[in-house]
Design a protein around this motif. Structure first.
Motif, PDB file in Angstrom:
ATOM      1  N   SER A   1    -119.667  13.560   6.154  1.00  0.00           N
ATOM      2  CA  SER A   1    -119.246  13.747   7.325  1.00  0.00           C
ATOM      3  C   SER A   1    -118.535  12.341   7.955  1.00  0.00           C
ATOM      4  CB  SER A   1    -120.560  13.670   8.192  1.00  0.00           C
ATOM      5  OG  SER A   1    -121.235  14.598   7.784  1.00  0.00           O
ATOM      6  N   GLU A   2    -117.399  11.870   7.245  1.00  0.00           N
ATOM      7  CA  GLU A   2    -116.405  10.887   7.706  1.00  0.00           C
ATOM      8  C   GLU A   2    -115.383  11.674   8.309  1.00  0.00           C
ATOM      9  OE1 GLU A   2    -116.454   7.586   7.401  1.00  0.00           O
ATOM     10  OE2 GLU A   2    -118.097   7.350   6.201  1.00  0.00           O
ATOM     11  N   ASP A   3    -114.915  11.308   9.371  1.00  0.00           N
ATOM     12  CA  ASP A   3    -113.612  11.639  10.197  1.00  0.00           C
ATOM     13  C   ASP A   3    -112.382  10.849   9.799  1.00  0.00           C
ATOM     14  OD1 ASP A   3    -111.586  12.779  11.697  1.00  0.00           O
ATOM     15  OD2 ASP A   3    -112.641  12.900  13.476  1.00  0.00           O
ATOM     16  N   PHE A   4    -111.508  11.120   8.935  1.00  0.00           N
ATOM     17  CA  PHE A   4    -110.546  10.204   8.429  1.00  0.00           C
ATOM     18  C   PHE A   4    -109.318  10.688   9.352  1.00  0.00           C
ATOM     19  CE2 PHE A   4    -112.862  10.394   4.506  1.00  0.00           C
ATOM     20  CZ  PHE A   4    -113.374   9.135   4.423  1.00  0.00           C
ATOM     21  N   GLU A   5    -109.327  11.708  10.122  1.00  0.00           N
ATOM     22  CA  GLU A   5    -108.115  11.816  10.903  1.00  0.00           C
ATOM     23  C   GLU A   5    -108.204  10.829  11.938  1.00  0.00           C
ATOM     24  OE1 GLU A   5    -106.260  15.324  13.639  1.00  0.00           O
ATOM     25  OE2 GLU A   5    -108.262  15.401  13.318  1.00  0.00           O
ATOM     26  N   ALA A   6    -109.738  10.328  12.646  1.00  0.00           N
ATOM     27  CA  ALA A   6    -109.561   9.356  13.743  1.00  0.00           C
ATOM     28  C   ALA A   6    -109.728   8.235  13.076  1.00  0.00           C
ATOM     29  CB  ALA A   6    -110.861   9.778  14.379  1.00  0.00           C
TER      30      ALA A   6
END
Length: 187
Positions: free
Chosen positions: A9-14
Motif C-alpha cells: 500500500s505504498e503511494d510512490f506517486e506522492a
C-alpha cells in the motif's frame, strides 16, 4: 540494491520510489501512477494489484517480473530496455499498452484485457493468450508462430500480414482471422 523486500500500500506517486535496483521484491496494492521508472531495474519482482497509469518506462529493466491484477493502461513496454526482458501478466488491464517491436517470446497473458494493445512488429513466438480480450489489438508484421489464441476472443488478425506458422486457434476464433474479407459466419 533493495532485495527481498515487501512493499504494501505504498503511494510512490506522492513519495518517490528510490532510484535503485530491486531484486526479488513484492509490491502489493502500490500506486506507481505518473512515476518515472526510467532506467530503474526490477529483477524477479512481483507486482500485485498495482496501478501504473501514466508511468514512464524509458530504459526500465524488467527481468522475470510478474504482474498480477495490475492496472497498466497505456504502459509503454516498448520503451523498456530489451536486455533480459521477461514478464508475465495475470488478470491485468493492459488497454492501450504498447509492445511494439519487442522480442518477448513465450510471454504468458492470462485473463487479461488487452484492448487496443499494440503488438505490431513484435516477436511473440510461443506466447500464450489465455482467456484474454483482444478487441482492437494491433497485430501487424508480428511473429505469432506457435502462439496460442485458443481461449481468447475478439481478436482480428490478418494471416497475410503476420507470421503465423503453428499458431493455435479454436474453431470459435476463426472469424477473427477472416474479418478483412467481410464474411458473415454463422454457427
Amino acid at each position: 540494491m533493495i532485495t527481498d523486500r515487501h512493499f504494501k500500500s505504498e503511494d510512490f506517486e506522492a513519495n518517490n520510489l528510490p532510484d535503485t535496483e530491486f531484486e526479488a521484491c513484492t509490491f502489493q496494492n502500490c500506486n506507481f501512477s505518473n512515476c518515472n521508472l526510467s532506467g530503474m531495474q526490477f529483477a524477479e519482482c512481483i507486482f500485485e494489484n498495482c496501478d501504473f497509469t501514466g508511468a514512464l518506462t524509458g530504459g526500465t529493466q524488467l527481468k522475470e517480473v510478474s504482474f498480477n491484477e495490475c492496472k497498466l493502461l497505456g504502459m509503454q513496454f516498448s520503451e523498456c530496455s530489451d536486455f533480459l526482458l521477461q514478464f508475465s501478466f495475470k488478470k491485468c488491464n493492459l488497454t492501450y499498452a504498447s509492445f511494439h517491436k519487442l522480442k518477448i517470446k513465450k510471454t504468458h497473458f492470462s485473463n487479461c484485457k488487452l484492448e487496443e494493445a499494440d503488438f505490431s512488429q513484435a516477436d511473440m513466438e510461443s506466447t500464450v493468450y489465455d482467456d484474454c480480450d483482444l478487441v482492437g489489438a494491433i497485430f501487424e508484421r508480428t511473429n505469432l508462430s506457435k502462439t496460442d489464441f485458443r481461449t481468447s476472443r475478439y481478436f482480428s488478425i490478418d494471416p497475410a500480414n503476420n507470421r503465423m506458422k503453428g499458431a493455435r486457434f479454436s474453431l470459435d476464433g476463426l472469424p477473427g482471422l477472416l474479418v478483412k474479407y467481410g464474411l458473415k459466419i454463422e454457427v
